[in-house]
Design an enzyme around this catalytic site. Structure first.
Site, short mmCIF file in Angstrom:
data_model
loop_
_atom_site.label_atom_id
_atom_site.label_comp_id
_atom_site.label_asym_id
_atom_site.label_seq_id
_atom_site.Cartn_x
_atom_site.Cartn_y
_atom_site.Cartn_z
N SER A 42 19.38 5.33 21.20
CA SER A 42 18.78 6.66 21.15
C SER A 42 17.44 6.69 20.43
CB SER A 42 19.73 7.63 20.43
OG SER A 42 20.94 7.73 21.12
N SER A 43 17.19 5.69 19.55
CA SER A 43 15.93 5.72 18.78
C SER A 43 14.73 5.82 19.72
CB SER A 43 15.77 4.46 17.93
OG SER A 43 16.95 4.12 17.28
N ARG B 27 19.32 24.21 13.04
CA ARG B 27 19.54 23.80 14.43
C ARG B 27 20.83 24.37 15.02
NH1 ARG B 27 18.31 17.59 15.63
NH2 ARG B 27 16.19 18.33 15.36
N SER C 211 17.28 11.34 10.96
CA SER C 211 18.07 10.25 11.55
C SER C 211 17.29 8.94 11.62
CB SER C 211 18.59 10.64 12.94
OG SER C 211 17.55 11.13 13.71
N LEU C 212 16.01 9.00 12.03
CA LEU C 212 15.24 7.75 12.02
C LEU C 212 15.10 7.26 10.59
CD1 LEU C 212 12.37 8.43 14.63
CD2 LEU C 212 14.49 7.18 14.98
N ALA D 242 13.80 9.34 20.52
CA ALA D 242 13.58 10.28 19.43
C ALA D 242 12.15 10.81 19.48
CB ALA D 242 13.85 9.60 18.09
N GLY E 8 11.26 13.62 17.67
CA GLY E 8 11.00 14.37 16.44
C GLY E 8 10.07 13.68 15.49
N GLU F 21 9.53 21.03 10.52
CA GLU F 21 10.65 21.30 11.43
C GLU F 21 11.67 22.18 10.73
OE1 GLU F 21 12.08 17.58 13.04
OE2 GLU F 21 10.30 17.33 14.29
N GLU G 157 23.41 5.75 13.17
CA GLU G 157 24.25 6.89 13.56
C GLU G 157 25.74 6.56 13.56
OE1 GLU G 157 22.84 8.85 17.07
OE2 GLU G 157 24.49 10.28 17.10
N GLY H 175 18.93 -0.53 18.51
CA GLY H 175 18.09 0.60 18.12
C GLY H 175 17.41 0.32 16.79
N ARG I 262 23.09 17.68 10.29
CA ARG I 262 21.95 16.85 9.91
C ARG I 262 20.65 17.65 9.92
NH1 ARG I 262 18.13 14.12 12.96
NH2 ARG I 262 19.26 14.72 14.84
C1 SIN Z 1 13.77 16.75 18.07
O1 SIN Z 1 12.71 16.20 18.30
O2 SIN Z 1 13.92 17.95 18.17
C2 SIN Z 1 14.93 15.91 17.66
C3 SIN Z 1 14.66 15.26 16.39
C4 SIN Z 1 15.91 15.02 15.66
O3 SIN Z 1 16.98 15.02 16.25
O4 SIN Z 1 15.83 14.87 14.43
#
Ligand code: SIN
Length: 553
Positions: A48-49, A281, A379-380, A52, A54, A120, A363, A20, A374
């Site tokens: 998982s990357s 979240r 995370s990225l 992603a 987000g 976000e 991760e 990843g 988090r």
């Molecule tokens: C998302 O796109 O809602 C997930 C992004 C994240 O987990 O930071």
């Protein structure tokens, strides 16, 4: 494995486990050192990357500051974030993302070339950079995989399942891996774990099948220090369809105006939290989870977001179409799913673990930047920042040459073990963890999960045959060994999570106990991150013979 199975020994300066963002970043930065990147996926990129949607959070906007991003990170983590690490993440992160922008990586930009910054949940500013709309992870890791393939110092071994670290006198000397052609001892003085998270140890997850917690389990068996294992983030809005993994409907949709509705078509988030759909979240996940558990379906109306950003969500639109759903016509059914593990292998700011010769990033690591929860899109960023920091430390750190050691004996699985049997054990383990240590837990449920996972671990251990004594033809082939290994990792990770969740008798961040619904005030100062090692589990959680099978020479 059979008598014709070879047992090969390969040497490298550094081994990276995982394909990843964190692993590829580390491997690329280590060039021209000889790196072997081992991944159980069939190709690059994996993990998982790739999924992603987000984006990457970074204070690169004109009015934003890394200090503000750090403050939001600390606030989201519910008292358990290491503030110094959050400062480092956001400072290094802003510089790194600026560099990626200058390097011409395909981030979404305004006509004047400035990055488009999204907002976000729980971020005090618009600071999320995206690439390809909601395909940020995919765009980034695909570009890195291309670079990696063109880097001659990196040898990539795909379909290679890392089974256990090899330790001599407390020092990591390499790892034993199961390849399609047989066992390989990868001998190296430095190993970097970048294996990602544990989502696929839960029945319902947004993570790909490979997220079985391998790195965490490998480090645990080797005796590394672990922390914050009880903190598992559930994403609020996974599409409520029968799929594995379940498709994600990115939080950026809510950032762009999508709203949550109950069966009657009424919004309910404004009654749950002042920030409504953009509440933290865990708050949104529990508001949805409570309704779904009571048999009340919940829907996400994507139409305001799709109107506001017509080109912003190609991945989401494709996922809905794959499941025969039309988000332009009606709201989409959603439910929470296991998404991200805040806990992991304890590391310092350079990714060093408690074991000499072992680093971790991404991760699988617990750097302290996430605490109990988090912040979205960190995370990225973490994978990029700590992948790079680990590479620098590994490159600079002198280590004595490896001591001589005998070839470790690989674990042997009996020849009559079938995929069907291992599938059944895996499925039962995933259900037990999802039911007992899911979005909302209590002591009784956790104890029931522990009993079930202990029983399954004992059953799995019975499938081993007695290594040296067994005739080679009595041993299973590599594909069975790999599946057995994944089940062993799943069960160990599940038992560690349950152990940690039982020990934390409070609700904090993503860890919600209905029998201890409030945060414990004495835990409010960030000083109560709990660390543990495998030996803590042995005291309470039953048989460990399979777990102790790390190659300690
Ligand atoms: C998302 O796109 O809602 C997930 C992004 C994240 O987990 O930071």
């Amino acid at each position: 494995m059979t008598s014709s199975t070879p047992y090969d020994v390969r040497d490298a300066e550094v081994i990276v486990v995982g394909s990843g963002l964190a692993g590829m970043t580390a491997a690329l930065q280590l060039a021209p050192r000889a790196v072997t990147l081992i991944t159980k996926t069939a190709g690059l990129p994996g993990g998982s990357s790739l999924y992603a949607q987000g984006g990457i959070a970074a204070a690169v906007g004109p009015d934003d500051r890394p200090e503000d991003h750090a403050a939001d990170t600390v606030a989201a983590g519910a008292g358990l974030v290491d503030a110094a690490m959050a400062a480092l993440l956001t400072r290094d992160g802003a510089a790194l993302v600026r560099r990626l922008l200058d390097d011409g990586l395909p981030f979404d930009r305004a006509p004047d070339g400035a990055p488009l910054l999204g907002r976000e949940a729980a971020h005090g500013a618009a600071r999320i950079v995206h690439a390809g709309g909601d395909a940020t992870g995919r765009t980034l890791v695909t570009a890195l995989a291309d670079r990696l393939r063109a880097t001659p110092s990196v040898r990539v071994e795909t379909d290679a399942f890392a089974v256990d670290l090899v330790l001599r006198n407390g020092r990591v000397c390499g790892l034993l891996a199961c390849h399609p052609e047989g066992w390989v001892l990868h001998r190296a003085p430095r190993v970097i774990l970048a294996t990602g998270g544990i989502g696929a140890t839960f029945a319902r997850t947004t993570n790909p099948a490979e997220a079985t917690g391998d790195g965490l389990a490998i480090a645990a068996r080797a005796g590394a220090r672990l922390a914050d294992l009880e903190f598992v983030q559930f994403h609020p809005t996974a599409l409520a369809v029968d799929a594995d993994p379940v498709p994600l409907l990115t939080e950026a949709l809510r950032g762009a105006g999508a709203i949550l509705l109950d069966r009657q078509g009424n919004r309910f988030m404004p009654d749950e939290h002042p920030l409504a759909e953009l509440a933290p979240r865990d708050v949104v996940a529990r508001a949805i989870g409570r309704r779904v558990a009571a048999g009340e379906p919940v829907f996400l109306d994507l139409r305001p977001a799709l109107a506001a950003k017509p080109d912003g969500f190609p991945t989401v639109l494709a996922l809905c179409a794959e499941h025969g759903l039309d988000p332009f016509a009606e709201p989409m059914p959603v439910a929470p799913a296991a998404h991200y593990h805040m806990g992991g292998v304890v590391t310092d700011a350079d990714g060093r673990t408690s074991l000499e010769g072992l680093w971790a990033c991404g991760e699988v690591a617990c750097t302290g930047v996430h605490g109990a929860n988090r912040l979205a899109s960190n995370s990225l960023l973490e994978a990029l920042v700590f992948g790079a920091r680990v590479a620098r430390d590994v490159a600079e750190r002198p280590l004595a040459p490896l001591p001589p050691f005998a070839l470790p004996r690989p674990p042997a699985v009996a020849a009559d073990v079938s995929h069907i049997l291992l599938d059944a054990i895996g499925a039962e383990a995933r259900s037990a963890l999802y039911e007992g240590a899911g979005l909302v837990r209590d002591g009784l449920g956790l104890l029931a999960a522990r009993r079930k996972l202990d029983r399954l671990a004992a059953a799995l251990d019975m499938l081993r045959c007695e290594g040296d004594d067994a005739h080679e033809d009595a041993k299973a082939p590599p594909d069975i060994v790999r599946q057995w290994g994944e089940a062993r990792n799943r069960l160990l990770v599940g038992r560690l999570v349950v152990h940690a969740a039982l020990a934390r008798e409070e609700s904090r961040g993503a860890h919600c106990r209905s029998d201890h619904p409030l945060p414990n005030p004495i835990h409010g100062d960030g000083a109560t991150t709990r660390t543990l090692t495998l030996s803590d589990l042995a005291g309470t959680a039953g048989p460990l013979s399979g777990d102790a099978a790390c190659c300690i020479l």
